[in-house]
Design an enzyme around this catalytic site. Structure first.
Site, PDB file in Angstrom:
ATOM      1  N   ALA A  61     -14.582 -32.475  34.198  1.00  9.62           N
ATOM      2  CA  ALA A  61     -13.899 -33.499  35.286  1.00  9.62           C
ATOM      3  C   ALA A  61     -14.192 -34.924  35.192  1.00  9.62           C
ATOM      4  CB  ALA A  61     -13.984 -33.036  36.922  1.00  9.62           C
TER       5      ALA A  61
ATOM      6  N   GLY B   8     -21.755 -35.835  34.831  1.00 12.31           N
ATOM      7  CA  GLY B   8     -22.179 -35.276  33.709  1.00 12.31           C
ATOM      8  C   GLY B   8     -20.828 -36.073  32.313  1.00 12.31           C
ATOM      9  N   CYS B   9     -19.506 -36.011  32.823  1.00 10.11           N
ATOM     10  CA  CYS B   9     -18.359 -35.747  32.062  1.00 10.11           C
ATOM     11  C   CYS B   9     -18.379 -37.713  32.002  1.00 10.11           C
ATOM     12  CB  CYS B   9     -16.972 -35.966  32.843  1.00 10.11           C
ATOM     13  SG  CYS B   9     -17.364 -33.699  33.745  1.00 10.11           S
ATOM     14  N   THR B  10     -18.950 -38.316  32.939  1.00 10.18           N
ATOM     15  CA  THR B  10     -18.470 -39.380  32.867  1.00 10.18           C
ATOM     16  C   THR B  10     -20.075 -40.342  31.458  1.00 10.18           C
ATOM     17  OG1 THR B  10     -18.343 -40.678  34.973  1.00 10.18           O
ATOM     18  CG2 THR B  10     -19.198 -42.420  33.796  1.00 10.18           C
TER      19      THR B  10
ATOM     20  N   ALA C 291     -18.089 -39.316  28.439  1.00 11.91           N
ATOM     21  CA  ALA C 291     -17.473 -40.126  27.729  1.00 11.91           C
ATOM     22  C   ALA C 291     -17.775 -41.497  27.216  1.00 11.91           C
ATOM     23  CB  ALA C 291     -16.049 -40.506  28.997  1.00 11.91           C
TER      24      ALA C 291
END
Length: 157
Positions: free
Chosen positions: A42, A47-49, A52
């Protein structure tokens, strides 16, 4: 629900999905180049930030080595655009709202989340060669430190 995982030598499932710029992106359009396709649960979560931003910060050297980076999640193109703007993401993010492409890559299915089994996106990275073959299929990768490990595995460090 068992998920079929890709192996090196498999043909990468083709796709055409809308990007964070609401334009179609096809894997076929990237033939002739090496592609790192990474699946994340998401946009705009911690974590995804982190992941990325790691790819963003390593983009120049990955591109210099001939790799195109593409992120894929079930988020809408509008949410992906917010993510791109907020975190200055400089590579395409594609939207897979029905999760068909994520499933084709084995990156959606049962996973452990805080000790419970849930259905969701399995954080994964796929290295696809110039001919569209899977070179590496990495499942259940960590958000932190993954890009550095990938760089080592690809012989870039």
């Amino acid at each position: 629900m068992t998920t079929t995982r890709l192996e090196p030598g498999d043909t990468a499932p083709d796709f055409t999905l809308q990007t964070d710029r609401d334009e179609p992106l096809s894997l076929a359009d990237l033939r002739g180049r090496k592609v790192v396709l990474y699946a994340y649960p998401a946009a705009m979560t911690p974590g995804c930030t982190k992941q990325a931003c790691d790819f963003r910060d390593n983009l120049a050297s990955l591109k210099a080595a001939g790799y195109e980076i593409v992120g894929i999640s079930p988020d809408s193109p509008a949410k992906l655009a917010q993510f791109r703007e907020r975190d200055a993401i400089t590579f395409p993010l594609v939207s897979d709202p029905d999760r068909a492409v994520l499933k084709a890559y084995g990156a959606f299915g049962e996973k452990q989340n805080y000790g419970r089994t849930v259905l969701g996106v399995i954080r994964s990275t796929f290295v696809i060669d110039e001919k569209g073959q899977i070179e590496r299929a990495l499942y259940n990768v960590k958000a932190t430190g993954h890009v550095a490990k990938l760089r080592r595995d690809l012989g870039l460090d």
